[in-house]
Scaffold this active site. Structure first.
Site, PDB file in Angstrom:
ATOM      1  N   LYS A 106     -13.853  15.188 -28.378  1.00 55.13           N
ATOM      2  CA  LYS A 106     -14.965  14.435 -28.934  1.00 55.13           C
ATOM      3  C   LYS A 106     -15.506  15.136 -30.176  1.00 55.13           C
ATOM      4  O   LYS A 106     -15.460  16.363 -30.254  1.00 55.13           O
ATOM      5  CB  LYS A 106     -16.135  14.399 -27.923  1.00 55.13           C
ATOM      6  CG  LYS A 106     -15.966  13.485 -26.737  1.00 55.13           C
ATOM      7  CD  LYS A 106     -17.213  13.585 -25.848  1.00 55.13           C
ATOM      8  CE  LYS A 106     -17.095  12.776 -24.583  1.00 55.13           C
ATOM      9  NZ  LYS A 106     -17.036  11.327 -24.812  1.00 55.13           N
ATOM     10  N   ARG A 151     -13.056   7.639 -14.928  1.00 55.85           N
ATOM     11  CA  ARG A 151     -12.417   6.623 -14.076  1.00 55.85           C
ATOM     12  C   ARG A 151     -11.242   7.227 -13.302  1.00 55.85           C
ATOM     13  O   ARG A 151     -10.903   6.757 -12.223  1.00 55.85           O
ATOM     14  CB  ARG A 151     -11.999   5.428 -14.943  1.00 55.85           C
ATOM     15  CG  ARG A 151     -10.974   5.754 -15.998  1.00 55.85           C
ATOM     16  CD  ARG A 151     -10.890   4.687 -17.081  1.00 55.85           C
ATOM     17  NE  ARG A 151     -11.998   4.773 -18.032  1.00 55.85           N
ATOM     18  CZ  ARG A 151     -12.189   3.929 -19.026  1.00 55.85           C
ATOM     19  NH1 ARG A 151     -11.365   2.912 -19.199  1.00 55.85           N
ATOM     20  NH2 ARG A 151     -13.203   4.069 -19.851  1.00 55.85           N
TER      21      ARG A 151
HETATM   22  N1  BES Z   1     -18.703  10.537 -20.458  1.00 53.16           N
HETATM   23  C1  BES Z   1     -18.230   9.608 -21.397  1.00 53.16           C
HETATM   24  C2  BES Z   1     -19.126   8.376 -21.539  1.00 53.16           C
HETATM   25  C3  BES Z   1     -20.512   8.603 -22.063  1.00 53.16           C
HETATM   26  C4  BES Z   1     -20.791   8.488 -23.414  1.00 53.16           C
HETATM   27  C5  BES Z   1     -21.565   8.850 -21.192  1.00 53.16           C
HETATM   28  C6  BES Z   1     -22.079   8.653 -23.884  1.00 53.16           C
HETATM   29  C7  BES Z   1     -22.842   9.006 -21.661  1.00 53.16           C
HETATM   30  C8  BES Z   1     -23.114   8.910 -23.010  1.00 53.16           C
HETATM   31  C9  BES Z   1     -16.844   9.103 -20.976  1.00 53.16           C
HETATM   32  O1  BES Z   1     -16.055  10.025 -20.292  1.00 53.16           O
HETATM   33  C10 BES Z   1     -16.117   8.734 -22.210  1.00 53.16           C
HETATM   34  O2  BES Z   1     -15.820   9.596 -22.988  1.00 53.16           O
HETATM   35  N2  BES Z   1     -15.833   7.437 -22.366  1.00 53.16           N
HETATM   36  C11 BES Z   1     -15.116   6.954 -23.499  1.00 53.16           C
HETATM   37  C12 BES Z   1     -14.089   5.968 -22.975  1.00 53.16           C
HETATM   38  C13 BES Z   1     -13.035   5.599 -23.987  1.00 53.16           C
HETATM   39  C14 BES Z   1     -12.196   6.790 -24.340  1.00 53.16           C
HETATM   40  C15 BES Z   1     -12.181   4.499 -23.388  1.00 53.16           C
HETATM   41  C16 BES Z   1     -16.112   6.262 -24.429  1.00 53.16           C
HETATM   42  O3  BES Z   1     -17.073   5.646 -23.956  1.00 53.16           O
HETATM   43  O4  BES Z   1     -15.929   6.370 -25.627  1.00 53.16           O
HETATM   44 MN    MN Z   2     -14.897  11.262 -21.571  1.00 48.10          MN
END
Ligand code: BES
Ligand code: MN
Ligand code: ZN
Length: 486
Positions: A263, A337
Site C-alpha cells: 500500500k 477475505r
Molecule cells: N484493510 C483493507 C481495507 C480497508 C481500507 C479498511 C481502508 C479500512 C480502511 C483491505 O485489506 C484492503 O486492502 N482492501 C483492498 C481490496 C482490494 C485490493 C480488492 C481495498 O479496499 O483497496
Molecule cells: Mn489489505
C-alpha cells in the site's frame, strides 16, 4: 383549518409541555433541599436560556459559594435510550475535571434511559494512553433515583451498560494498540486474559503448527510474510440448555501493509485498525457471557500480520482453504477475505451453527459508498438483515443493507482455482461479500456480512465515540444476541 389551537385536540401545546418540563425539573431540584429563593433564581435562569431540551444540549449555571457549586441542565430529546445516551456522552465531557457529578434522575426515568445514560457516560469517558494507566478525568458519578423508583430494574440496566462499556473498551484498546506490540500472539494472550475473568467462557488458540496440521492454509499464507506468526482464536460461550448457536467471525489483521502489493503510506498509516472486526466479535462474546445470555456463541478471530517479507505469498499463488476451496491470488492486499474464508469454512463444517455473522474492515470501497459512520450489511435473509438493522438502531450504531448481485459473481472466476481474491470490476465491497459467500456452504441463507471498514475509526470525538477506535459492532452484536436469545 382555522389558525390557532383546536380546542378538541387533547395533545398539549408547546407552552404546556414547557411548563410541565419546568415543573419536573423543579421537582427534581427539590430533592437537593435548596431554599425557595434559590429555586426561583434557577427557574429564572432556565426560562432565560430557553433550553431546547434536544438530546445532549447543556446549560451550565455556576453558583459560587453555594453547594452544589454548579448545576448542569441537559436535554434528553424524546427521553428514549438514544436521547439519554447522547446526554450521558455530553455530560461526561462537560463535567470532566469535576470530582463528582450527581445526576437527579427524573420521576419518569426508565431502565432503557439508564442503560443509554450509562453507555453514554462510560463510552465517552474512554481514553487510550500507552504505558500510563490514567484514570478517567471524571472520577465519580452518582445517580440519584427518584423516590419510589424500581431501583432493582434501574440497577440491572446500569450493570448492563457497564458490561457494554467494558467490552467496548477492550475492543477499542485492542484496535488502538500500535502494531509493534500488537502481534497475533499478543492479541490472543490479551483475549485469553480477558476471558479468564468471565466464568464459563473458554478460549482455544491455534498456533502456526496447529493451523498447518488442520489445513488453515489461507491464514498461514497471509501471515507468511511476517516473523510474527498467525493465530486462530476460538472463544466459546456454551450455557447449559442453549438451543441456538451463533458463530461470529472477525477479521484480525494486526497490520496490513498490503503485502507484496504494498500500500502507499496514505493507505497504510492506520492499518493497525485492520483487526477491529476480531476485536468486536471478542468484545460482544465477552459481554454476552458476562450477561449470561442463554444461547451458544462461538467467536472466531483469524489473526495474521500481512507483511512484506521473503516468505510473503505472491500474486498468482493458489491457496487451498480449510475445507478445500481454492483461491487464486490476484492481489495480496485483498487478504482479509482469505483469512475469513478459512474461519468461515471451519465454522460451517465443524461447528454447524444456526447462523453465522462476520465483521471485517474489508474494503476501502465501503467508506466510499456509505461514509464515516455507516457499515455495509449483506445478507440473503430478510429476517436476519432486519433483525441486525433493528439491533444496530437500538444500540446507536448505523448500518445499511446492500445488494448481493448474482450476476456480478462471474467476475470472480479463475482459470486455475475456484475463485480469484480480487477483481477490477468496481463494487469493491459487494465483490468481497460475494467472495465470502462461497465459504458459507449450507448456511448461505443464515449468513450476514458486515463491512465496517470506516465506522471502526473516528477521526474526532463524536457523541459516545472517542477519537480513534470506536469498538463498532460490539453494541450491535450484543443487542442482536440479547434479542436472539429470548
Ligand atoms: N484493510 C483493507 C481495507 C480497508 C481500507 C479498511 C481502508 C479500512 C480502511 C483491505 O485489506 C484492503 O486492502 N482492501 C483492498 C481490496 C482490494 C485490493 C480488492 C481495498 O479496499 O483497496
Ligand atoms: Mn489489505
Ligand atoms: Zn486488510
Amino acid at each position: 383549518m382555522p389558525a390557532g389551537k383546536d380546542t378538541t385536540d387533547p395533545s398539549p401545546s408547546s407552552e404546556e409541555l414547557a411548563a410541565a418540563r419546568l415543573a419536573a425539573v423543579r421537582s427534581a431540584l427539590a430533592r437537593l433541599k435548596l431554599g425557595p429563593a434559590d429555586l426561583d433564581d434557577i427557574t429564572a435562569f432556565l426560562l432565560d436560556v430557553e433550553h431546547s431540551g434536544s438530546a445532549g444540549t447543556i446549560h451550565k449555571l455556576p453558583r459560587a459559594g453555594h453547594r452544589p457549586d454548579k448545576l448542569l441542565f441537559v436535554g434528553v430529546g424524546a427521553g428514549d435510550e438514544a436521547g439519554w445516551r447522547a446526554a450521558g456522552a455530553k455530560l461526561a465531557r462537560s463535567a470532566s475535571g469535576e470530582p463528582t457529578l450527581t445526576l437527579l434522575l427524573p420521576q419518569d426515568v426508565t431502565p432503557a434511559a439508564v442503560r443509554g445514560l450509562g453507555e453514554g457516560l462510560w463510552l465517552a469517558s474512554y481514553r487510550f494512553r500507552l504505558g500510563a494507566d490514567e484514570p478517567p478525568e471524571l472520577r465519580r458519578v452518582v445517580l440519584a433515583s427518584p423516590p419510589g423508583a424500581a431501583d432493582a430494574d434501574l440497577a440491572a440496566a446500569l450493570a448492563a451498560a457497564k458490561i457494554v462499556a467494558e467490552s467496548t473498551r477492550l475492543a477499542r484498546d485492542l484496535t488502538n494498540m500500535p502494531s509493534d506490540e500488537k502481534t497475533p500472539a499478543w492479541f490472543a494472550k490479551r483475549v485469553e486474559k480477558a476471558a479468564a475473568g468471565v466464568a464459563g467462557l473458554t478460549t482455544t488458540v491455534r498456533d502456526p503448527k496447529a493451523l498447518a496440521e488442520e489445513g488453515f492454509n489461507a491464514i498461514l499464507a497471509v501471515g507468511g510474510g511476517s516473523t510474527r506468526g498467525p493465530r486462530l482464536v476460538e472463544m466459546s460461550w456454551r450455557p447449559r440448555g442453549a438451543k441456538r448457536h451463533v458463530v461470529l467471525v472477525g477479521k484480525g489483521i494486526t497490520f496490513d501493509t498490503g503485502g507484496i502489493c504494498v500500500k502507499p503510506l496514505s493507505g497504510m498509516k492506520l492499518m493497525r485498525k485492520d483487526m477491529a472486526g476480531a476485536a468486536a466479535v471478542i468484545g460482544a462474546t465477552l459481554a454476552a457471557a458476562a450477561l449470561r445470555l442463554p444461547l451458544r456463541i462461538t467467536a472466531l478471530a483469524p489473526l495474521a500480520e500481512n507483511a512484506l517479507g521473503a516468505d510473503s505469498f505472491r500474486p498468482g499463488d493458489v491457496v487451498r482453504h480449510y475445507g478445500g476451496i481454492t483461491s487464486e491470488i490476484h492481489n495480496t492486499d485483498a487478504e482479509g477475505r482469505l483469512v475469513l474464508g478459512d474461519a468461515m469454512a471451519y465454522a460451517v463444517r465443524r461447528l454447524r451453527p444456526d447462523a453465522i455473522i462476520d465483521l471485517a474492515t474489508l474494503t476501502g470501497a465501503q467508506g466510499v459508498a456509505l461514509g464515516k459512520r455507516t457499515a455495509a450489511l449483506y445478507s440473503h435473509s430478510d429476517t436476519l438483515a432486519s433483525s441486525l438493522a433493528e439491533a444496530a438502531a437500538a444500540a446507536g450504531e448505523s448500518m445499511w443493507r446492500m445488494p448481493l448481485h448474482d450476476d456480478y459473481f462471474e467476475a470472480l472466476g479463475s482459470d486455475v482455482a475456484d475463485i480469484v481474491n480480487s477483481t477490477d470490476v468496481g463494487a469493491g465491497s459487494l465483490m468481497a461479500a460475494l467472495y465470502l459467500r462461497e465459504f458459507t456452504g449450507s448456511l448461505r441463507e443464515q449468513w450476514a456480512h458486515l463491512d465496517m471498514s470506516s465506522p471502526a475509526w473516528a477521526d474526532s470525538a463524536d457523541g459516545e465515540l472517542t477519537k480513534g477506535a470506536t469498538g463498532w459492532g460490539v453494541r450491535t452484536l450484543l443487542r442482536w444476541l440479547e434479542t436472539s436469545a429470548g
